[in-house]
Design a protein around this motif. Structure first.
Motif, PDB file in Angstrom:
ATOM      1  N   VAL A 261       0.833  -1.204   0.000  1.00 20.31           N
ATOM      2  CA  VAL A 261       0.000   0.000   0.000  1.00 20.31           C
ATOM      3  C   VAL A 261       0.870   1.257   0.000  1.00 20.31           C
ATOM      4  N   VAL A 262       1.885   1.286   0.862  1.00 16.89           N
ATOM      5  CA  VAL A 262       2.746   2.470   0.951  1.00 16.89           C
ATOM      6  C   VAL A 262       3.508   2.692  -0.360  1.00 16.89           C
ATOM      7  N   ALA A 263       4.094   1.632  -0.898  1.00 17.52           N
ATOM      8  CA  ALA A 263       4.856   1.766  -2.145  1.00 17.52           C
ATOM      9  C   ALA A 263       3.953   2.190  -3.300  1.00 17.52           C
ATOM     10  N   SER A 264       2.739   1.644  -3.365  1.00 17.45           N
ATOM     11  CA  SER A 264       1.815   2.012  -4.446  1.00 17.45           C
ATOM     12  C   SER A 264       1.465   3.491  -4.380  1.00 17.45           C
ATOM     13  N   ILE A 265       1.170   3.990  -3.195  1.00 20.21           N
ATOM     14  CA  ILE A 265       0.776   5.393  -3.062  1.00 20.21           C
ATOM     15  C   ILE A 265       1.932   6.319  -3.426  1.00 20.21           C
ATOM     16  N   VAL A 266       3.141   5.986  -2.977  1.00 17.96           N
ATOM     17  CA  VAL A 266       4.300   6.829  -3.303  1.00 17.96           C
ATOM     18  C   VAL A 266       4.543   6.854  -4.812  1.00 17.96           C
ATOM     19  N   ILE A 267       4.509   5.683  -5.455  1.00 18.02           N
ATOM     20  CA  ILE A 267       4.743   5.622  -6.896  1.00 18.02           C
ATOM     21  C   ILE A 267       3.630   6.346  -7.657  1.00 18.02           C
ATOM     22  N   LEU A 268       2.393   6.195  -7.196  1.00 19.35           N
ATOM     23  CA  LEU A 268       1.274   6.872  -7.857  1.00 19.35           C
ATOM     24  C   LEU A 268       1.436   8.386  -7.815  1.00 19.35           C
ATOM     25  N   MET A 269       1.855   8.913  -6.674  1.00 18.27           N
ATOM     26  CA  MET A 269       2.060  10.354  -6.567  1.00 18.27           C
ATOM     27  C   MET A 269       3.159  10.836  -7.511  1.00 18.27           C
ATOM     28  N   LEU A 270       4.259  10.107  -7.579  1.00 22.44           N
ATOM     29  CA  LEU A 270       5.358  10.504  -8.460  1.00 22.44           C
ATOM     30  C   LEU A 270       4.952  10.424  -9.931  1.00 22.44           C
ATOM     31  N   VAL A 271       4.274   9.348 -10.305  1.00 21.49           N
ATOM     32  CA  VAL A 271       3.848   9.191 -11.697  1.00 21.49           C
ATOM     33  C   VAL A 271       2.811  10.245 -12.065  1.00 21.49           C
ATOM     34  N   ASN A 272       1.910  10.572 -11.142  1.00 25.88           N
ATOM     35  CA  ASN A 272       0.907  11.598 -11.415  1.00 25.88           C
ATOM     36  C   ASN A 272       1.573  12.954 -11.663  1.00 25.88           C
ATOM     37  N   ALA A 273       2.564  13.284 -10.849  1.00 24.93           N
ATOM     38  CA  ALA A 273       3.287  14.543 -11.071  1.00 24.93           C
ATOM     39  C   ALA A 273       3.997  14.542 -12.424  1.00 24.93           C
ATOM     40  N   GLY A 274       4.580  13.413 -12.795  1.00 24.56           N
ATOM     41  CA  GLY A 274       5.229  13.323 -14.096  1.00 24.56           C
ATOM     42  C   GLY A 274       4.247  13.458 -15.246  1.00 24.56           C
ATOM     43  N   PHE A 275       3.091  12.815 -15.139  1.00 23.08           N
ATOM     44  CA  PHE A 275       2.072  12.927 -16.176  1.00 23.08           C
ATOM     45  C   PHE A 275       1.605  14.374 -16.325  1.00 23.08           C
ATOM     46  N   THR A 276       1.362  15.025 -15.204  1.00 28.51           N
ATOM     47  CA  THR A 276       0.872  16.400 -15.247  1.00 28.51           C
ATOM     48  C   THR A 276       1.877  17.327 -15.919  1.00 28.51           C
ATOM     49  N   GLU A 277       3.130  17.206 -15.541  1.00 27.13           N
ATOM     50  CA  GLU A 277       4.159  18.063 -16.136  1.00 27.13           C
ATOM     51  C   GLU A 277       4.342  17.752 -17.611  1.00 27.13           C
ATOM     52  N   LEU A 278       4.328  16.480 -17.974  1.00 30.93           N
ATOM     53  CA  LEU A 278       4.512  16.100 -19.371  1.00 30.93           C
ATOM     54  C   LEU A 278       3.354  16.597 -20.231  1.00 30.93           C
ATOM     55  N   TYR A 279       2.128  16.471 -19.728  1.00 31.58           N
ATOM     56  CA  TYR A 279       0.965  16.934 -20.495  1.00 31.58           C
ATOM     57  C   TYR A 279       1.000  18.456 -20.664  1.00 31.58           C
ATOM     58  N   THR A 280       1.438  19.154 -19.623  1.00 29.44           N
ATOM     59  CA  THR A 280       1.529  20.611 -19.713  1.00 29.44           C
ATOM     60  C   THR A 280       2.570  21.046 -20.738  1.00 29.44           C
ATOM     61  N   LEU A 281       3.678  20.313 -20.821  1.00 28.83           N
ATOM     62  CA  LEU A 281       4.716  20.662 -21.784  1.00 28.83           C
ATOM     63  C   LEU A 281       4.314  20.316 -23.216  1.00 28.83           C
ATOM     64  N   LEU A 282       3.666  19.180 -23.400  1.00 26.62           N
ATOM     65  CA  LEU A 282       3.317  18.749 -24.749  1.00 26.62           C
ATOM     66  C   LEU A 282       2.091  19.465 -25.301  1.00 26.62           C
ATOM     67  N   PHE A 283       1.141  19.800 -24.424  1.00 30.81           N
ATOM     68  CA  PHE A 283      -0.098  20.437 -24.869  1.00 30.81           C
ATOM     69  C   PHE A 283      -0.329  21.711 -24.056  1.00 30.81           C
ATOM     70  N   PRO A 284       0.457  22.732 -24.290  1.00 33.03           N
ATOM     71  CA  PRO A 284       0.289  23.970 -23.532  1.00 33.03           C
ATOM     72  C   PRO A 284      -0.996  24.683 -23.930  1.00 33.03           C
ATOM     73  N   ARG A 285      -1.545  25.414 -22.962  1.00 33.90           N
ATOM     74  CA  ARG A 285      -2.764  26.170 -23.209  1.00 33.90           C
ATOM     75  C   ARG A 285      -2.390  27.632 -23.442  1.00 33.90           C
ATOM     76  N   THR A 286      -3.046  28.227 -24.428  1.00 29.05           N
ATOM     77  CA  THR A 286      -2.765  29.619 -24.740  1.00 29.05           C
ATOM     78  C   THR A 286      -3.610  30.563 -23.904  1.00 29.05           C
ATOM     79  N   THR A 287      -4.738  30.090 -23.379  1.00 22.06           N
ATOM     80  CA  THR A 287      -5.620  30.917 -22.551  1.00 22.06           C
ATOM     81  C   THR A 287      -5.963  30.155 -21.307  1.00 22.06           C
TER      82      THR A 287
END
Length: 288
Positions: A261-287
């Motif tokens: 449970v602990v390892a899953s939650i830690v990995i999920l948080m790290l992967v979620n942060a990576g997904f968010t940053e990657l999506y923001t870089l690849l598909f930036p919003r102009t407005t």
């Protein structure tokens, strides 16, 4: 006598300091190595499970009955906690976004902000955390109990692959259930935000829906579904790996469940942060 006692105290202090230093250095040497071994084992298990999943589906050897049984169990276990957690989180986000938008004079954007936050972040992450806590612990406990009873070894001796019979259907079920629960969480979260904005914060229904439809994209839902699939794979692989590597009897099963449970939650948080940053870089919003 006084000098002898002082010398004994100094030697005792030095020995205690030496033991602490030795333990700390050994701890630092052991745990990075153990962490790398664990991560490596999980990566190998994930690659083998995904390969067998594709191969068994193509050749018709996929254990469909076990897949349905596991998917039913996961959905029954996780859907009520997911809805129960998604409602207050979405309502809280709607309240905070509404207050912030009112302070800056942009109350009409509350719908877009809360809706996008629910679809992009809250829904897949809440589903993944509930899967890790409710489903992942059950998977780890089941496989851990089988491991300490030597059922896994017996299957391997009889020529039955525990990976294909136990891990692969759980992996497929976790992915399907994670995506389905993420869709349910998106709907429940958006509905909760809408109701709180309209009936609690005196917002306008048309403005809420109009701003959300103006700024939301189909890619946001695709991002949520991709996140859900990846999160399902992470929960299933970490839980199965911890269960199959259980040692030490019933106490070892409890330790494996806690570690999963602990390892899953830690990995999920790290992967979620990576997904968010990657999506923001690849598909930036102009407005917005």
């Amino acid at each position: 006598m006084v000098r002898r006692s002082v010398t004994q105290e100094q030697s005792a202090e030095q020995s205690a300091v030496g033991e602490i230093t030795s333990w700390a250095s050994g701890y630092l040497r052991r745990h990075p190595i153990a962490s790398l071994e664990t991560v490596g084992g999980q990566c190998i298990l994930a690659m083998q499970a995904i390969r067998y999943l594709i191969l068994d589906i193509c050749t018709g050897r996929f254990p469909f009955r076990e897949f349905v049984r596991q998917a039913t169990f996961m959905a029954k276990t996780a859907y009520v906690p997911t809805v129960a957690v998604a409602l207050p989180i979405s309502a809280t986000m709607s309240i905070q976004f509404g207050l912030l938008a009112g302070q800056v004079g942009a109350s009409s954007l509350a719908g877009a902000a809360s809706g996008l936050a629910v679809i992009r972040q809250a829904a897949p992450l809440v589903t993944a955390l509930l899967l890790a806590a409710a489903v992942g612990s059950a998977i780890c406990a089941d496989l851990g109990a089988r491991t300490i009873r030597e059922e896994i070894d017996a299957m391997e001796v009889m020529g039955v692959s525990a990976l294909r019979m136990l891990v692969v259907p759980r992996l497929a079920a976790a992915v399907v259930v994670a995506m389905a629960l993420t869709g349910l969480s998106c709907f429940v979260g958006f509905l909760a935000g809408y109701l709180f904005n309209v009936y609690v914060q005196n917002g306008t229904p048309g403005s809420f829906l109009a701003t959300f439809s103006s700024f939301a994209r189909v890619g946001d839902m695709y991002l949520a579904m991709v996140k859900a699939a990846v999160f399902g794979v992470i929960v299933a692989i970490v839980s199965c790996e911890k269960g199959l590597s259980t040692k030490g009897g019933p106490g070892g099963v409890a330790n494996s469940v806690n570690a999963a449970v602990v390892a899953s939650i830690v990995i999920l948080m790290l992967v979620n942060a990576g997904f968010t940053e990657l999506y923001t870089l690849l598909f930036p919003r102009t407005t917005l």
